[in-house]
Design a protein around this motif. Structure first.
Motif, PDB file in Angstrom:
ATOM      1  N   LYS A 172       0.835  -1.205   0.000  1.00  0.00           N
ATOM      2  CA  LYS A 172       0.000   0.000   0.000  1.00  0.00           C
ATOM      3  C   LYS A 172       0.870   1.256   0.000  1.00  0.00           C
ATOM      4  CE  LYS A 172      -4.027  -1.659   2.619  1.00  0.00           C
ATOM      5  NZ  LYS A 172      -4.760  -1.522   3.908  1.00  0.00           N
ATOM      6  N   GLU A 173       1.910   1.253   0.837  1.00  0.00           N
ATOM      7  CA  GLU A 173       2.792   2.408   0.926  1.00  0.00           C
ATOM      8  C   GLU A 173       3.482   2.671  -0.403  1.00  0.00           C
ATOM      9  OE1 GLU A 173       4.441   5.719   2.547  1.00  0.00           O
ATOM     10  OE2 GLU A 173       2.920   4.412   3.453  1.00  0.00           O
ATOM     11  N   SER A 174       3.861   1.619  -1.099  1.00  0.00           N
ATOM     12  CA  SER A 174       4.545   1.782  -2.385  1.00  0.00           C
ATOM     13  C   SER A 174       3.616   2.326  -3.465  1.00  0.00           C
ATOM     14  CB  SER A 174       5.130   0.448  -2.844  1.00  0.00           C
ATOM     15  OG  SER A 174       4.118  -0.446  -3.262  1.00  0.00           O
ATOM     16  N   LEU A 175       2.307   2.211  -3.230  1.00  0.00           N
ATOM     17  CA  LEU A 175       1.328   2.658  -4.227  1.00  0.00           C
ATOM     18  C   LEU A 175       0.748   4.029  -3.886  1.00  0.00           C
ATOM     19  CD1 LEU A 175      -0.561  -0.746  -4.596  1.00  0.00           C
ATOM     20  CD2 LEU A 175       1.028   0.254  -6.250  1.00  0.00           C
ATOM     21  N   ARG A 176       1.266   4.652  -2.844  1.00  0.00           N
ATOM     22  CA  ARG A 176       0.750   5.957  -2.418  1.00  0.00           C
ATOM     23  C   ARG A 176       0.821   6.953  -3.574  1.00  0.00           C
ATOM     24  NH1 ARG A 176      -0.302   7.886   2.482  1.00  0.00           N
ATOM     25  NH2 ARG A 176       0.729   6.118   3.507  1.00  0.00           N
ATOM     26  N   GLY A 177      -0.266   7.702  -3.753  1.00  0.00           N
ATOM     27  CA  GLY A 177      -0.342   8.658  -4.855  1.00  0.00           C
ATOM     28  C   GLY A 177      -1.287   8.208  -5.950  1.00  0.00           C
ATOM     29  N   LEU A 178      -1.551   6.905  -6.030  1.00  0.00           N
ATOM     30  CA  LEU A 178      -2.531   6.405  -6.990  1.00  0.00           C
ATOM     31  C   LEU A 178      -3.939   6.582  -6.426  1.00  0.00           C
ATOM     32  CD1 LEU A 178      -0.903   3.025  -8.130  1.00  0.00           C
ATOM     33  CD2 LEU A 178      -0.783   5.247  -9.274  1.00  0.00           C
ATOM     34  N   ASP A 179      -4.939   6.583  -7.288  1.00  0.00           N
ATOM     35  CA  ASP A 179      -6.314   6.628  -6.811  1.00  0.00           C
ATOM     36  C   ASP A 179      -6.658   5.293  -6.152  1.00  0.00           C
ATOM     37  OD1 ASP A 179      -8.106   4.901  -8.891  1.00  0.00           O
ATOM     38  OD2 ASP A 179      -6.460   5.885  -9.939  1.00  0.00           O
ATOM     39  N   SER A 180      -7.708   5.303  -5.333  1.00  0.00           N
ATOM     40  CA  SER A 180      -8.009   4.142  -4.480  1.00  0.00           C
ATOM     41  C   SER A 180      -8.349   2.901  -5.294  1.00  0.00           C
ATOM     42  CB  SER A 180      -9.146   4.472  -3.509  1.00  0.00           C
ATOM     43  OG  SER A 180     -10.304   4.891  -4.207  1.00  0.00           O
ATOM     44  N   LYS A 181      -9.045   3.043  -6.428  1.00  0.00           N
ATOM     45  CA  LYS A 181      -9.382   1.858  -7.210  1.00  0.00           C
ATOM     46  C   LYS A 181      -8.126   1.248  -7.824  1.00  0.00           C
ATOM     47  CE  LYS A 181     -12.431  -0.111 -10.684  1.00  0.00           C
ATOM     48  NZ  LYS A 181     -13.554   0.073 -11.617  1.00  0.00           N
ATOM     49  N   SER A 182      -7.184   2.072  -8.233  1.00  0.00           N
ATOM     50  CA  SER A 182      -5.922   1.538  -8.776  1.00  0.00           C
ATOM     51  C   SER A 182      -5.133   0.803  -7.699  1.00  0.00           C
ATOM     52  CB  SER A 182      -5.078   2.675  -9.359  1.00  0.00           C
ATOM     53  OG  SER A 182      -5.713   3.269 -10.465  1.00  0.00           O
ATOM     54  N   ILE A 183      -5.133   1.359  -6.479  1.00  0.00           N
ATOM     55  CA  ILE A 183      -4.457   0.676  -5.371  1.00  0.00           C
ATOM     56  C   ILE A 183      -5.110  -0.680  -5.118  1.00  0.00           C
ATOM     57  CG2 ILE A 183      -3.946   0.757  -2.898  1.00  0.00           C
ATOM     58  CD1 ILE A 183      -3.804   3.814  -3.172  1.00  0.00           C
ATOM     59  N   TYR A 184      -6.454  -0.671  -5.047  1.00  0.00           N
ATOM     60  CA  TYR A 184      -7.182  -1.932  -4.853  1.00  0.00           C
ATOM     61  C   TYR A 184      -6.795  -2.955  -5.918  1.00  0.00           C
ATOM     62  CZ  TYR A 184     -10.896  -5.132  -6.201  1.00  0.00           C
ATOM     63  OH  TYR A 184     -11.580  -6.242  -6.628  1.00  0.00           O
ATOM     64  N   GLU A 185      -6.767  -2.532  -7.175  1.00  0.00           N
ATOM     65  CA  GLU A 185      -6.492  -3.488  -8.240  1.00  0.00           C
ATOM     66  C   GLU A 185      -5.071  -4.043  -8.152  1.00  0.00           C
ATOM     67  OE1 GLU A 185      -7.591  -1.955 -12.069  1.00  0.00           O
ATOM     68  OE2 GLU A 185      -9.728  -2.257 -11.680  1.00  0.00           O
ATOM     69  N   HIS A 186      -4.108  -3.208  -7.816  1.00  0.00           N
ATOM     70  CA  HIS A 186      -2.742  -3.714  -7.644  1.00  0.00           C
ATOM     71  C   HIS A 186      -2.692  -4.794  -6.557  1.00  0.00           C
ATOM     72  CE1 HIS A 186      -1.277  -0.285 -10.045  1.00  0.00           C
ATOM     73  NE2 HIS A 186      -0.150  -0.970 -10.150  1.00  0.00           N
TER      74      HIS A 186
END
Length: 320
Positions: free
Chosen positions: A61-75
């Motif tokens: 999650k920390e590595s994905l900071r800055g993306l929108d929430s749906k993109s984080i979820y999908e990753h």
């Protein structure tokens, strides 16, 4: 009844749970002890809403900071689904009917067929695993989505089926695609929610068998009934109740972990051998003239199911 007899009648168990630490530590061991009965897994927005709160996901999650929430979820979710697909891949290579893991389209697209089709294709192509199934809710738009995805040779899990009419509509949607594709499909019949809504512990089973009969009537060897919502919540019922009561040919039961472990823990015991398939009831159900059950408010259950998945999805996105 023996595990061999269940396998011969094409009965399978799927695990209704996907979480990273489970996949890393437990899932392969559970598959190994299941005598080839367990050969798939399912996910849904509620499962991921709970799973993604685990500390195991904090670093990603920390590595994905800055993306929108749906993109984080999908990753996060796609990584888990891909891992499950890889674990199940040997089963799928051995038998094309087995080894699937499913992931649901954004539940907020449930009434938008074109966007749902685009999303289903995108998810499948992004994951790039032949044993991933795309879950589509059985709404009016959903039938169009199921048919379109299946025609593109994308495996489909039709979900939130409560009524025989829904089961029939799913199979009709599949039939439209069969001239183009023999991809695998399942029709997920929700069982215990009916009992929780109306009391008792028999109405859900009877309704599930009626839906099963509708599916069997189509004689589509690449589509099967999948009994979902088979967890026992409260009361005096054993955790395996909704598995033991639905041991039917050409069917799958996707069950929560406690029910799976209890069921598999009885393999090769006298208690397990005492389990029976009631062919008389199945044949009688298949031969009956079916009418909508006037007791069950199917539309209300579908609406509630859609709302629950949307709420879980929203809560999860807000937490990211």
């Amino acid at each position: 009844m023996t595990p061999k007899q269940l396998r011969e009648m094409n009965f399978s168990l799927w695990c209704d749970f996907v979480q990273r630490d489970f996949l890393d530590c437990t899932f392969s061991a559970l598959l190994a002890q299941a005598d080839s009965l367990l050969n798939g897994a399912t996910s849904n927005p509620s499962i991921f809403a709970t799973a993604l709160q685990s500390p195991q996901y904090a670093q990603q999650k920390e590595s994905l900071r800055g993306l929108d929430s749906k993109s984080i979820y999908e990753h996060l979710a796609f990584a888990d689904i891909a891992k499950a697909a890889d674990i199940l891949a040997p089963l799928h290579r051995e038998n094309a009917h087995h080894g699937f893991v499913s992931i649901e389209i954004d539940p907020f697209l449930c009434d938008d067929a074109p966007r749902s089709i685009d999303e289903g294709v995108r998810i499948f192509e992004t994951l790039n695993k032949p044993n991933v199934m795309i879950k589509v809710p059985a709404t009016q738009a959903g039938y169009e989505v199921m048919s379109a995805l299946l025609a593109r040779s994308i495996p489909v899990n039709a979900t939130l089926i409560f009524s025989p009419d829904q089961a029939k509509a799913c199979m009709e949607a599949f039939a439209l695609a069969r001239k183009h594709s023999l991809a695998q499909a399942v029709v997920s019949i929700f069982v215990s929610r009916i009992d929780r809504a109306y009391g008792g512990a028999t109405l859900g089973i009877a309704n599930a068998k009626e839906c099963y009969a509708c599916i069997q009537d189509f004689d589509d060897h690449n589509s099967r009934a999948l009994f979902a919502s088979t967890g026992v919540k409260g009361g005096d019922l054993p955790p395996t109740y909704y598995i033991d009561s639905l041991l039917l040919p050409n069917a799958i039961n996707t069950a929560p972990l406690d029910a799976l472990k209890a069921f598999l823990g009885r393999l090769h015991t006298p208690e397990f051998e005492a389990l029976r398939v009631d062919d008389r009831i199945v044949k009688q159900t298949c031969g009956e003239t079916r009418e909508p059950n006037r007791i069950i408010h199917y539309d209300k259950l579908l609406d509630e199911g859609l709302v629950a998945f949307k709420q879980s999805f929203s809560t999860m996105l807000e937490s990211l």
